[in-house]
Design a protein around this motif. Structure first.
Motif, short mmCIF file in Angstrom:
data_model
loop_
_atom_site.label_atom_id
_atom_site.label_comp_id
_atom_site.label_asym_id
_atom_site.label_seq_id
_atom_site.Cartn_x
_atom_site.Cartn_y
_atom_site.Cartn_z
N GLY A 36 0.81 -1.22 0.00
CA GLY A 36 0.00 0.00 0.00
C GLY A 36 0.84 1.27 0.00
O GLY A 36 0.32 2.37 -0.06
N LEU A 37 2.16 1.10 0.07
CA LEU A 37 3.03 2.27 0.21
C LEU A 37 3.48 2.83 -1.14
O LEU A 37 4.09 2.12 -1.94
CB LEU A 37 4.27 1.89 1.04
N VAL A 38 3.15 4.09 -1.36
CA VAL A 38 3.59 4.74 -2.60
C VAL A 38 5.00 5.26 -2.38
O VAL A 38 5.21 6.31 -1.78
CB VAL A 38 2.64 5.89 -3.00
N ALA A 39 6.00 4.50 -2.84
CA ALA A 39 7.40 4.88 -2.62
C ALA A 39 7.83 5.98 -3.58
O ALA A 39 8.65 6.84 -3.23
CB ALA A 39 8.30 3.66 -2.77
N LEU A 40 7.30 5.96 -4.79
CA LEU A 40 7.59 7.00 -5.77
C LEU A 40 6.29 7.37 -6.47
O LEU A 40 5.52 6.48 -6.87
CB LEU A 40 8.61 6.51 -6.82
N GLY B 272 17.17 13.87 -0.34
CA GLY B 272 15.87 13.80 0.31
C GLY B 272 15.98 13.06 1.62
O GLY B 272 16.91 12.27 1.81
N PRO B 273 15.05 13.32 2.54
CA PRO B 273 15.09 12.67 3.86
C PRO B 273 15.01 11.14 3.76
O PRO B 273 14.67 10.61 2.71
CB PRO B 273 13.85 13.23 4.57
N ASN B 274 15.29 10.46 4.86
CA ASN B 274 15.20 8.99 4.91
C ASN B 274 13.84 8.52 4.41
O ASN B 274 12.81 9.09 4.78
CB ASN B 274 15.41 8.47 6.33
N GLY B 275 13.86 7.50 3.57
CA GLY B 275 12.60 6.93 3.09
C GLY B 275 11.95 7.71 1.96
O GLY B 275 10.82 7.41 1.55
N ALA B 276 12.66 8.71 1.43
CA ALA B 276 12.08 9.56 0.37
C ALA B 276 11.89 8.81 -0.95
O ALA B 276 11.09 9.23 -1.78
CB ALA B 276 12.97 10.79 0.15
N GLY B 277 12.64 7.73 -1.12
CA GLY B 277 12.50 6.93 -2.35
C GLY B 277 13.73 6.94 -3.24
O GLY B 277 13.70 6.44 -4.37
N LYS B 278 14.86 7.46 -2.72
CA LYS B 278 16.07 7.61 -3.52
C LYS B 278 16.62 6.26 -3.99
O LYS B 278 16.91 6.07 -5.17
CB LYS B 278 17.14 8.36 -2.71
N PHE C 133 26.18 0.36 -4.20
CA PHE C 133 25.07 0.08 -3.31
C PHE C 133 25.23 0.76 -1.96
O PHE C 133 26.33 0.88 -1.44
CB PHE C 133 24.93 -1.44 -3.11
N GLN C 134 24.10 1.18 -1.41
CA GLN C 134 24.08 1.81 -0.09
C GLN C 134 24.63 0.83 0.94
O GLN C 134 25.42 1.20 1.80
CB GLN C 134 22.63 2.21 0.24
N HIS C 135 24.17 -0.42 0.86
CA HIS C 135 24.72 -1.46 1.72
C HIS C 135 25.81 -2.14 0.92
O HIS C 135 25.56 -2.64 -0.16
CB HIS C 135 23.64 -2.44 2.14
N1 LIG Z 1 11.28 -3.80 -1.23
C1 LIG Z 1 10.50 -3.00 -0.49
N2 LIG Z 1 9.33 -3.43 0.02
C2 LIG Z 1 8.54 -2.61 0.73
N3 LIG Z 1 8.82 -1.33 1.00
C3 LIG Z 1 9.98 -0.83 0.51
C4 LIG Z 1 10.87 -1.64 -0.26
N4 LIG Z 1 11.93 -0.87 -0.60
C5 LIG Z 1 11.71 0.34 -0.07
N5 LIG Z 1 10.54 0.37 0.59
C6 LIG Z 1 9.95 1.54 1.24
O1 LIG Z 1 9.88 2.58 0.28
C7 LIG Z 1 10.21 3.83 0.87
C8 LIG Z 1 11.39 4.42 0.13
O2 LIG Z 1 12.54 3.67 0.47
P1 LIG Z 1 13.98 3.98 -0.11
O3 LIG Z 1 14.89 2.94 0.40
O4 LIG Z 1 13.88 4.15 -1.57
O5 LIG Z 1 14.29 5.38 0.57
P2 LIG Z 1 15.64 6.23 0.58
O6 LIG Z 1 15.28 7.60 0.12
O7 LIG Z 1 16.69 5.52 -0.14
O8 LIG Z 1 15.97 6.31 2.14
P3 LIG Z 1 17.40 6.33 2.91
O9 LIG Z 1 17.88 7.75 2.82
O10 LIG Z 1 17.07 5.96 4.29
O11 LIG Z 1 18.30 5.37 2.22
C9 LIG Z 1 10.45 3.57 2.35
O12 LIG Z 1 9.27 3.84 3.04
C10 LIG Z 1 10.80 2.09 2.38
O13 LIG Z 1 10.45 1.53 3.62
#
Ligand SMILES: Nc1ncnc2c1ncn2[C@@H]1O[C@H](COP(=O)(O)OP(=O)(O)OP(=O)(O)O)[C@@H](O)[C@H]1O
Ligand SMILES: [Mg+2]
Length: 252
Positions: A13-17, A34-40, A82-84
């Motif tokens: 249900g989560l709109v990541a982008l 963008g902040p944590n979880g922004a979708g980068k 990769f981030q990790h």
């Molecule tokens: N495979 C996945 N399944 C479910 N949710 C996901 C998945 N990958 C990412 N998300 C969710 O999508 C959103 C965006 O995540 P993403 O990792 O792209 O953020 P980010 O901008 O890279 O954050 P950060 O700066 O912490 O690395 C977050 O809410 C994350 O929990």
């Protein structure tokens, strides 16, 4: 060079982008912040073919890549870190770069059971190429070291060397400064600028280190909750009230 056009990605249900559009100009160091979880990272995963978008298209040098497999995209000239950290901790530094060169461009490699045909003539050429990359990035004297023995800063550098092994036109860097100290981050900035300047590689950088981003980027796109909230020159983005609000509590 890269055109991201109306990308939407939904996880459950989560709109990541949500309808994300922006471009990366050839020869630029562009940043995606963008902040944590922004979708980068999700966006990086879509550009590099690890994920497919639910909506929208991505064009690389005018060719649509949105539904291509990651190996195909790597072959076209897009490489990433990769981030990790994705380094193979039990292989040497040189082997890590060589494996990256194979796995990202030769689709049959994994199925061939990871038997590295080091002895073949063409493999010697590949080895030479990988040694050149290590020399370029400043890790040559560490080439026989087991990757996991390197400090985090050098592992991040190795991650970049692995991405360079496929000789990309566009390099995606996902938080290359994570875990680095101030001196290492400064060196990283110099390395990224050198890669652009000397190798002519276009860069798309994701990082939380605003000092690094502001210092080396030509262009910045800001994501917040999966949407682009700003897109412009660092000096303009930095004083954009919408961006400042999104970052409230974080340093900018
Ligand atoms: N495979 C996945 N399944 C479910 N949710 C996901 C998945 N990958 C990412 N998300 C969710 O999508 C959103 C965006 O995540 P993403 O990792 O792209 O953020 P980010 O901008 O890279 O954050 P950060 O700066 O912490 O690395 C977050 O809410 C994350 O929990
Ligand atoms: Mg991320």
């Amino acid at each position: 060079m890269l055109n991201v056009n109306g990308i939407t990605k939904i996880f459950g249900g989560l709109v990541a982008l949500k309808d994300v559009s922006f471009s990366v100009q050839e020869g630029y160091i562009s940043a995606l912040i963008g902040p944590n979880g922004a979708g980068k990272t999700t966006l990086m995963n879509i550009i590099s073919g690890i994920l497919t978008p639910d909506k929208g298209k991505i064009f690389f040098e005018d060719q649509e890549i949105s539904n291509l497999q990651s190996v195909r995209i790597a072959k076209m000239g897009i490489s990433r870190t990769f981030q990790h950290l994705e380094v193979f901790s039990n292989l040497s530094v040189l082997e890590n770069v060589m494996v990256a060169r194979y796995t990202k461009t030769k689709s049959g490699f994994i199925s061939s059971g990871l038997k590295l045909p080091f002895a073949k003539k063409e493999e010697l050429t590949a080895k030479k190429k990988c040694e050149e990359i290590l020399d370029y990035i400043g890790l040559y004297n560490r080439k026989n070291e087991i990757a996991s023995n390197l400090p985090i800063g050098e592992q991040r550098t190795l991650e970049i060397a692995r991405a360079l092994a496929t000789e990309p036109k566009l390099l995606l860097l996902d938080e290359p400064a994570a875990g680095l100290n101030i001196k290492e981050t400064k060196m990283l900035g110099e390395t990224i600028k050198r890669i652009r300047q000397e190798k002519g590689i276009t860069i798309l950088l994701v990082d939380h280190d605003m000092e690094l981003v502001m210092k080396i980027s030509d262009w910045i796109t800001v994501l917040n909750f999966g949407e682009v909230i700003a897109d412009g020159k660092p000096s303009d983005v930095q004083k954009d009230p919408v961006v400042i609000k999104a970052y409230l509590g974080e340093e900018l």
